[in-house]
Motif scaffolding. Structure first.
Motif, PDB file in Angstrom:
ATOM      1  N   ASP A   1     -23.876   6.010  12.915  1.00 48.89           N
ATOM      2  CA  ASP A   1     -23.574   5.236  14.122  1.00 48.89           C
ATOM      3  C   ASP A   1     -23.654   6.591  15.258  1.00 48.89           C
ATOM      4  O   ASP A   1     -24.657   6.469  16.061  1.00 48.89           O
ATOM      5  N   GLN A   2     -22.978   7.500  15.245  1.00 47.41           N
ATOM      6  CA  GLN A   2     -22.806   8.367  16.372  1.00 47.41           C
ATOM      7  C   GLN A   2     -24.205   9.315  16.221  1.00 47.41           C
ATOM      8  O   GLN A   2     -24.944   9.637  17.161  1.00 47.41           O
ATOM      9  N   GLN A   3     -24.660   9.715  14.882  1.00 49.90           N
ATOM     10  CA  GLN A   3     -25.839  10.659  14.868  1.00 49.90           C
ATOM     11  C   GLN A   3     -27.309   9.933  15.197  1.00 49.90           C
ATOM     12  O   GLN A   3     -28.011  10.608  15.527  1.00 49.90           O
ATOM     13  N   PHE A   4     -27.521   8.850  14.527  1.00 49.31           N
ATOM     14  CA  PHE A   4     -28.706   8.097  14.351  1.00 49.31           C
ATOM     15  C   PHE A   4     -28.615   6.739  15.064  1.00 49.31           C
ATOM     16  O   PHE A   4     -29.706   5.974  14.844  1.00 49.31           O
ATOM     17  N   ASN A   5     -27.375   6.345  15.340  1.00 53.32           N
ATOM     18  CA  ASN A   5     -27.456   4.891  15.878  1.00 53.32           C
ATOM     19  C   ASN A   5     -27.703   3.858  15.035  1.00 53.32           C
ATOM     20  O   ASN A   5     -28.278   2.801  15.325  1.00 53.32           O
ATOM     21  N   TRP A   6     -27.463   4.107  13.431  1.00 49.35           N
ATOM     22  CA  TRP A   6     -27.494   3.007  12.692  1.00 49.35           C
ATOM     23  C   TRP A   6     -26.523   2.178  12.840  1.00 49.35           C
ATOM     24  O   TRP A   6     -25.438   2.243  13.190  1.00 49.35           O
ATOM     25  N   ASN A   7     -27.065   0.763  12.517  1.00 45.45           N
ATOM     26  CA  ASN A   7     -26.096  -0.383  12.743  1.00 45.45           C
ATOM     27  C   ASN A   7     -25.157  -0.545  11.661  1.00 45.45           C
ATOM     28  O   ASN A   7     -25.047   0.257  10.639  1.00 45.45           O
ATOM     29  N   ARG A   8     -24.155  -1.873  11.454  1.00 45.55           N
ATOM     30  CA  ARG A   8     -23.387  -1.500  10.365  1.00 45.55           C
ATOM     31  C   ARG A   8     -23.972  -2.041   9.088  1.00 45.55           C
ATOM     32  O   ARG A   8     -23.039  -2.293   8.022  1.00 45.55           O
ATOM     33  N   ASP A   9     -25.051  -2.369   9.146  1.00 40.31           N
ATOM     34  CA  ASP A   9     -25.814  -2.722   7.579  1.00 40.31           C
ATOM     35  C   ASP A   9     -25.711  -1.319   6.770  1.00 40.31           C
ATOM     36  O   ASP A   9     -25.517  -1.723   5.597  1.00 40.31           O
ATOM     37  N   PHE A  10     -25.950  -0.305   7.621  1.00 40.86           N
ATOM     38  CA  PHE A  10     -25.729   0.827   6.682  1.00 40.86           C
ATOM     39  C   PHE A  10     -24.295   1.074   5.922  1.00 40.86           C
ATOM     40  O   PHE A  10     -24.006   1.296   5.015  1.00 40.86           O
ATOM     41  N   GLU A  11     -23.236   0.804   6.910  1.00 43.40           N
ATOM     42  CA  GLU A  11     -21.768   0.960   6.731  1.00 43.40           C
ATOM     43  C   GLU A  11     -21.541  -0.095   5.420  1.00 43.40           C
ATOM     44  O   GLU A  11     -20.948   0.189   4.440  1.00 43.40           O
TER      45      GLU A  11
END
Length: 173
Positions: A33-43
């Motif tokens: 999230d911090q580095q790439f602004n990936w959403n919680r789908d990744f988590e």
């Protein structure tokens, strides 16, 4: 190694302590999230990978935690693939404060040594093309890019990549 690396205590151990698996999920969620602004789908994807590992406990799969000065700072897993003799490298992560200490290389090295000792012949991994530092580690061990295609996920347009390694055609590094 960075200038202060020789003064820091760096260990790589099996991920067998309470909280290790939860840390893997949390660290991935927060960092990406911090580095790439990936959403919680990744988590959620990481949580599924970790949960599958935890519930399938097998001698053909293993996970590792890297620590710097006693604090978790990295992780990786090796799990069986659906194909006989094949494994998957999963959830490689090194925290920003531990980068440059050779920890990613040590983690992947542990996973590949385990793969060889377990009798795997082939290891694959899936990643995205923006993870350049990880890609350098994979290339160091002889992984080659075998597939690449656009991927819509984690809130972004990405390029998904599959990397492969034949264990007995590559150096143990």
């Amino acid at each position: 190694m960075s200038a202060g690396a020789d003064q820091r205590s760096i260990t790589v151990r099996r991920a067998d302590q309470p909280g290790d698996l939860g840390w893997m999920v949390m660290a991935h969620g927060e960092l990406y999230d911090q580095q790439f602004n990936w959403n919680r789908d990744f988590e959620a994807l990481v949580a599924k990978i970790v949960a599958d590992y935890a519930t399938e406990q097998s001698s053909a799969a293993e996970a590792w935690i890297a620590e710097v000065d006693g604090e978790r700072a990295g992780c990786v897993m090796l799990v069986a693939d659906d194909r006989p003799g094949a494994a998957k490298l999963r959830v490689l992560l090194v925290t920003p404060s531990a980068r440059g200490l050779g920890m990613g290389t040590r983690l992947v090295g542990e996973a590949l040594a385990f793969a060889r000792a377990t009798g795997y012949q082939h290891v694959t991994l899936w990643t995205t093309d923006n993870l350049r530092s990880a890609r350098r580690i994979y290339q160091h061990f002889g992984f080659t890019l075998t597939d690449e295609k656009p991927y819509q996920g984690f809130g972004h347009n990405l390029v998904g990549q599959t990397w492969s390694l034949d264990l007995y055609d590559s150096p143990a590094a």
